[in-house]
Motif scaffolding. Structure first.
Motif: not given
Length: 223
Positions: A22-30, A52-57, A214-220
């Protein structure tokens, strides 16, 4: 007793695992109430989520902050009177409408194809800025009609040609964007469309464009 303890331990471990999911799912909600948006892009289903990758840049293409002005000057918050400036949630709302079958809305990427292959917003369509505006020097200062703009208005944007006069009553609502708040391509197109008679209330401007997206980590997607 051992069986009861084993059962309790299993339930505890399962509970922890379930909570972690649940936490993982909530962690990358819009947003707290929005997990994803489904769209169709180039005939394929695409699910827009947050990374969802916490290291994403931010991708290197959009990491550059130094831009020569002109032409890449910081754009104002309002592009023209009557044109609404929108953010990511509003863009997602329009994309959801399109995904649900609303043919009266278009989200338009105003950049040229060489930029599209570096990433664009799923569900958008590409109408390059220079199909509406002609500026061979790349200064974006010329607001002249490009050859074929009439066809774009009639064939793609829902404008009707009535005996040589443009009728905008059934024109689509356009959500236009380009590279970012320093990019004048979409704003220049909006100003030109207004000059051609496009209703301002049917024009929306995503000022932040790809750099904010892209700064918000949204899909492209890259096509």
């Amino acid at each position: 007793m051992k069986f009861v303890k084993a059962l309790m331990l299993t339930a505890l471990v399962s509970g922890v695992a379930f909570s972690s999911q649940l936490l993982a799912a909530d962690g990358n909600q819009i947003t707290p109430g929005l997990q994803s948006v489904e769209v169709t892009h180039s005939g394929e289903k695409v699910i827009i989520t947050r990374a969802s990758d916490k290291g994403a840049k931010i991708p290197g293409t959009f990491a550059k902050v130094s831009r020569h002005c002109p032409p890449f000057c910081i754009q104002p918050a309002t592009v023209a009177a009557g044109v609404e400036t929108v953010g990511e949630l509003e863009v997602l709302g329009y994309l959801k409408r399109i995904g649900d079958g609303d043919r009266k809305v278009l989200v338009i990427d105003s950049r040229t194809p060489d930029w599209i292959i570096r990433g664009t917003i799923p569900g958008s369509v590409n109408i390059p800025w220079n199909k509406i505006n002609v500026d061979l020097q790349g200064t974006f200062e010329v607001a002249a009609e490009a050859e074929g703009v009439h066809d774009i208005l009639v064939n793609q944007l829902g404008v009707q040609d009535v005996k040589g006069n443009l009728d905008f009553r059934n024109a689509k609502t356009l959500v236009m964007f380009c590279n970012g708040s320093w990019c004048p391509q979409s704003s220049t197109n909006i100003k030109t469309l207004i000059k051609l008679g496009y209703p301002t209330y049917k024009l929306k401007w995503y000022r932040g464009g790809m750099q904010d997206w892209v700064s918000l980590g949204l899909t492209t997607v890259n096509k």
